[in-house]
Write a protein that holds these residues in place. Structure first.
Motif, PDB file in Angstrom:
ATOM      1  N   PHE A 154     -22.692  18.721  19.007  1.00 19.99           N
ATOM      2  CA  PHE A 154     -21.351  18.433  19.496  1.00 19.99           C
ATOM      3  C   PHE A 154     -20.288  18.847  18.487  1.00 19.99           C
ATOM      4  CE2 PHE A 154     -21.720  15.649  23.277  1.00 19.99           C
ATOM      5  CZ  PHE A 154     -23.091  15.475  23.304  1.00 19.99           C
TER       6      PHE A 154
ATOM      7  N   GLU B 113     -26.337  24.055  22.884  1.00 18.96           N
ATOM      8  CA  GLU B 113     -27.768  24.011  22.591  1.00 18.96           C
ATOM      9  C   GLU B 113     -28.217  25.425  22.269  1.00 18.96           C
ATOM     10  OE1 GLU B 113     -30.510  24.621  25.523  1.00 18.96           O
ATOM     11  OE2 GLU B 113     -31.635  25.115  23.716  1.00 18.96           O
TER      12      GLU B 113
ATOM     13  N   SER C 202     -31.406  26.008  20.444  1.00 19.43           N
ATOM     14  CA  SER C 202     -32.864  26.059  20.517  1.00 19.43           C
ATOM     15  C   SER C 202     -33.393  24.650  20.689  1.00 19.43           C
ATOM     16  CB  SER C 202     -33.459  26.693  19.254  1.00 19.43           C
ATOM     17  OG  SER C 202     -33.196  25.894  18.131  1.00 19.43           O
ATOM     18  N   GLY C 203     -34.444  24.510  21.470  1.00 21.82           N
ATOM     19  CA  GLY C 203     -35.156  23.248  21.533  1.00 21.82           C
ATOM     20  C   GLY C 203     -34.494  22.105  22.254  1.00 21.82           C
ATOM     21  N   SER C 204     -33.460  22.378  23.040  1.00 20.46           N
ATOM     22  CA  SER C 204     -32.855  21.368  23.910  1.00 20.46           C
ATOM     23  C   SER C 204     -32.009  20.331  23.202  1.00 20.46           C
ATOM     24  CB  SER C 204     -33.923  20.630  24.746  1.00 20.46           C
ATOM     25  OG  SER C 204     -34.640  21.530  25.535  1.00 20.46           O
ATOM     26  N   ARG C 205     -31.837  20.373  21.882  1.00 19.93           N
ATOM     27  CA  ARG C 205     -30.939  19.424  21.240  1.00 19.93           C
ATOM     28  C   ARG C 205     -29.508  19.937  21.379  1.00 19.93           C
ATOM     29  NH1 ARG C 205     -31.474  19.129  14.809  1.00 19.93           N
ATOM     30  NH2 ARG C 205     -33.697  19.050  15.259  1.00 19.93           N
ATOM     31  N   LEU C 206     -28.580  19.019  21.667  1.00 20.83           N
ATOM     32  CA  LEU C 206     -27.168  19.379  21.765  1.00 20.83           C
ATOM     33  C   LEU C 206     -26.471  19.120  20.431  1.00 20.83           C
ATOM     34  CD1 LEU C 206     -26.169  17.931  25.267  1.00 20.83           C
ATOM     35  CD2 LEU C 206     -26.413  20.327  24.631  1.00 20.83           C
TER      36      LEU C 206
ATOM     37  N   GLN D 242     -22.013  22.689  27.322  1.00 24.58           N
ATOM     38  CA  GLN D 242     -21.517  21.681  28.246  1.00 24.58           C
ATOM     39  C   GLN D 242     -20.185  21.138  27.737  1.00 24.58           C
ATOM     40  OE1 GLN D 242     -25.794  19.631  28.845  1.00 24.58           O
ATOM     41  NE2 GLN D 242     -24.252  18.814  30.246  1.00 24.58           N
TER      42      GLN D 242
ATOM     43  N   ASN E  34     -27.092  27.013  26.127  1.00 23.55           N
ATOM     44  CA  ASN E  34     -26.446  26.029  26.988  1.00 23.55           C
ATOM     45  C   ASN E  34     -25.124  25.624  26.357  1.00 23.55           C
ATOM     46  OD1 ASN E  34     -25.738  23.746  28.515  1.00 23.55           O
ATOM     47  ND2 ASN E  34     -27.264  22.429  27.559  1.00 23.55           N
TER      48      ASN E  34
END
Lengths: 108, 112
Positions: free
Chosen positions: A98, A90, A92-96, A33, A31
């Motif tokens: 920055f 992201e 792995s594991g949905s943590r972003l 963003q 991901n």
């Protein structure tokens, strides 16, 4: 962990100018963003773009996942575009994770 | 459609005190993550909650704890506050398996 680098750290433009912000990341991502942080601190979603190109009005973004970078283009900049732009990834594991952001100032 | 909401918006606490911050996720979202943003830096991941359990944790001490309720809302608790805990605390919500995250307006915590 994954590293995210944004450039330039600061950018000053005259109203009407175009700009390109860059985000490099050190590993493959699920991901990516782009956000605009307004003066009150809220992160506004600009693009969800793990790969490919998207456009929304004067803004567009391109992510080249195989080369581990993403670009945010702002055309015909306006004073309301001022603020900090963040890239977040992201892996792995949905943590972003920055980057440190690009501080954009658009002068009238 | 209500977005992510956080409360309070601003808070001033004294060193050593405890604080609780609250977050209601975007309608339809089931996952809540918390981030700390120090002045001039990008947000740093604290932890994430899904199905009322902590799924992941960043590099933060045990003074930082959280909770998720059956309605998916969440709390962030910080004990024994330090001056260095002064920051903007951001809550993000998402739907498990679909990873676009949406953020609330943040809580600005000042520790004096």
């Amino acid at each position: 962990g994954i590293q995210v680098e944004q450039s330039p750290p600061d950018l000053i433009l005259q109203e009407g100018a175009n700009s390109t912000l860059r985000c490099n990341f050190s590993d493959s991502v699920n991901n990516l963003q782009w956000f605009h942080q307004n003066p009150w601190g809220q992160l506004i979603n600009l693009f969800y773009i793990p790969s490919g190109t998207k456009q929304n009005g004067r803004l567009s973004a391109t992510t080249v996942a195989t080369e581990r970078y993403s670009l945010l283009y702002i055309s015909s900049s306006q004073t309301t575009d001022s603020g900090v732009y963040f890239c977040a990834v992201e892996s792995s594991g949905s943590r972003l994770t920055f980057g440190e952001g690009t501080q954009l100032t658009v002068n009238p | 459609d209500a977005g992510v909401t956080q409360s309070p918006t601003h808070l001033i606490k004294t060193r050593g005190q405890q604080v609780t911050l609250r977050c209601s996720p975007k309608s339809g979202h089931d996952t809540v993550s918390w981030y700390q943003q120090a002045l001039g830096q990008g947000p740093q991941f604290i932890f994430q909650y899904y199905e009322e359990e902590e799924r992941q944790r960043g590099n933060f001490p045990d003074r930082f704890s959280g909770h998720q309720f059956p309605n998916y809302s969440s709390e962030l608790n910080v004990n024994a506050l330090l001056l260095g805990d002064s920051a903007l605390y951001l809550c993000a919500s998402s739907l498990i398996g679909a990873t676009e995250a949406f953020f609330g307006q943040g809580t600005r915590l000042t520790v004096v």
